[in-house]
Scaffold this motif. Structure first.
Motif, PDB file in Angstrom:
ATOM      1  N   GLU A 113     131.036   5.186  30.053  1.00 26.59           N
ATOM      2  CA  GLU A 113     129.704   4.597  30.202  1.00 26.59           C
ATOM      3  C   GLU A 113     129.004   4.461  28.857  1.00 26.59           C
ATOM      4  O   GLU A 113     128.393   3.423  28.565  1.00 26.59           O
ATOM      5  CB  GLU A 113     128.852   5.457  31.144  1.00 26.59           C
ATOM      6  CG  GLU A 113     129.289   5.389  32.599  1.00 26.59           C
ATOM      7  CD  GLU A 113     128.491   6.347  33.486  1.00 26.59           C
ATOM      8  OE1 GLU A 113     127.518   6.943  32.975  1.00 26.59           O
ATOM      9  OE2 GLU A 113     128.850   6.493  34.664  1.00 26.59           O
ATOM     10  N   SER A 114     129.098   5.502  28.036  1.00 31.09           N
ATOM     11  CA  SER A 114     128.448   5.482  26.721  1.00 31.09           C
ATOM     12  C   SER A 114     129.060   4.417  25.816  1.00 31.09           C
ATOM     13  O   SER A 114     128.339   3.660  25.162  1.00 31.09           O
ATOM     14  CB  SER A 114     128.556   6.855  26.054  1.00 31.09           C
ATOM     15  OG  SER A 114     127.912   7.842  26.820  1.00 31.09           O
ATOM     16  N   GLU A 127     128.252   0.795  26.899  1.00 33.10           N
ATOM     17  CA  GLU A 127     126.896   0.415  26.485  1.00 33.10           C
ATOM     18  C   GLU A 127     126.880   0.003  25.015  1.00 33.10           C
ATOM     19  O   GLU A 127     126.260  -0.999  24.632  1.00 33.10           O
ATOM     20  CB  GLU A 127     125.940   1.590  26.708  1.00 33.10           C
ATOM     21  CG  GLU A 127     124.506   1.315  26.323  1.00 33.10           C
ATOM     22  CD  GLU A 127     123.607   2.522  26.538  1.00 33.10           C
ATOM     23  OE1 GLU A 127     122.572   2.621  25.827  1.00 33.10           O
ATOM     24  OE2 GLU A 127     123.928   3.367  27.391  1.00 33.10           O
ATOM     25  N   ASN A 145     128.597  -3.368  24.368  1.00 36.33           N
ATOM     26  CA  ASN A 145     127.711  -4.496  24.678  1.00 36.33           C
ATOM     27  C   ASN A 145     126.741  -4.798  23.541  1.00 36.33           C
ATOM     28  O   ASN A 145     126.129  -5.867  23.502  1.00 36.33           O
ATOM     29  CB  ASN A 145     126.929  -4.220  25.963  1.00 36.33           C
ATOM     30  CG  ASN A 145     127.829  -4.196  27.191  1.00 36.33           C
ATOM     31  OD1 ASN A 145     128.911  -4.796  27.193  1.00 36.33           O
ATOM     32  ND2 ASN A 145     127.406  -3.506  28.239  1.00 36.33           N
TER      33      ASN A 145
END
Length: 245
Positions: free
Chosen positions: A85-86, A89, A92
Motif C-alpha cells: 500500500e505504501s 501510493e 503513483n
C-alpha cells in the motif's frame, strides 16, 4: 532526469551512511524517508526508538518522512500488504526506486527485490558487498555519531547497549560479531553527521530487557528481532531508551 526514489530509513548507522552516499549520486532524487513503526508502542521496528526522535532526524536531514504502522506481531502477509500500500501510493507519485542500507545478506536482498518487482520498483543498495570493517571506519571518519539502542543477547551482553560506536567499541566486540551488526547483533540510532543540519538532542533513559514469545501462528514474524533460526526466541534483547530533550 534523476530517478525518483524512496529511502528505507531505519534511523541507524547503515541507513545514515547509505543515505550520505546516495545523496551524492545524481542518478537519484530522494522523495522521502520510509520507516516502519510498531503500531502499539510507537517506536521504530527492531530499534525501539521513539517516533519523536525519528521525526527529529527527518527534520534535521530535510526530507519528508513517511511512516508505516506495523502491528506488534504481524504475519508476513500483513507486513507485505502494508508495504505494498505504501509503495503503490509512492509509485503513483512517480517514485520508481527503493534504496536500502543492506550490506551482505543475500536472502534479504532477494526477498526485497522479489517484493519490489511485484509493484514495478527497482532496489538500490549503495553499501552492497563493501567490507563492514571499511564501512564502519568510513562512518566514523566522516563524523557520524551513533549510539547502540538494542543488542541481541545471543551475541552481546547488557554492557554494549547505550554505548557510542567508536574505536573502543569496535575493539571490545567479540570476534564472531560483525562490526556493523549486519547479522542482527545490535541496532543503532544516528544522531549527528554530515547529513544532519544539526545534532539530534536526547538523553539516555532506562535500560530495558525484553524477551519475545514464539508466535503460535508459524506465519507470524516479529520485526523487532531476528527469527530466522529455530532457537531465535530463546534469546532476549537489551534496549536503551532514548528520550527527546
Amino acid at each position: 532526469m534523476p530517478n525518483k526514489a524512496l529511502f528505507n530509513w531505519s534511523s541507524g548507522k547503515d541507513s545514515a551512511l547509505a543515505l550520505y552516499k546516495i545523496l551524492q549520486n545524481s542518478d537519484f532524487k530522494i522523495e522521502c524517508l520510509l520507516t516502519s513503526v510498531n503500531q502499539q508502542f510507537q517506536r521504530i521496528s527492531m530499534h525501539g526508538v521513539r517516533v519523536e526522535l525519528l521525526e527529529a532526524q527527518a527534520k534535521s536531514i530535510g526530507l519528508p518522512l513517511k511512516i508505516m504502522q506495523i502491528p506488534e506481531m504481524p504475519t508476513m502477509g500483513i507486513y507485505e500488504n502494508v508495504m505494498t500500500e505504501s509503495l503503490t501510493e509512492l509509485k503513483n507519485q512517480g517514485v520508481t526506486h527503493s534504496i536500502f542500507g543492506d550490506i551482505f545478506l543475500e536472502d534479504l536482498r532477494k526477498y526485497r527485490e522479489d517484493q519490489l518487482a511485484k509493484i514495478g520498483f527497482e532496489g538500490v543498495f549503495p553499501l552492497w558487498k563493501i567490507p563492514t570493517q571499511d564501512l564502519i571506519q568510513e562512518f566514523i571518519l566522516l563524523g557520524f555519531k551513533t549510539i547502540v539502542v538494542c543488542v541481541n543477547e545471543r551475541y552481546l551482553d547488557r554492557s554494549f547497549v547505550g554505548r557510542i560506536i567508536d574505536q573502543d567499541f569496535i575493539n571490545d566486540l567479540p570476534d564472531d560479531v560483525d562490526v556493523c551488526g549486519e547479522n542482527g547483533e545490535f541496532h543503532t540510532f544516528t544522531f549527528d553527521g554530515p547529513i544532519f543540519s544539526k545534532p539530534i538532542n536526547f538523553e539516555i533513559g532506562e535500560i530495558i530487557y525484553r524477551k519475545y514469545e514464539k508466535p503460535k501462528n508459524e506465519d507470524s514474524s516479529n520485526t523487532a528481532c531476528d527469527t530466522s533460526t529455530s532457537d531465535a526466541f530463546d534469546f532476549g534483547f537489551w534496549y536503551c531508551d532514548l528520550i527527546t530533550k
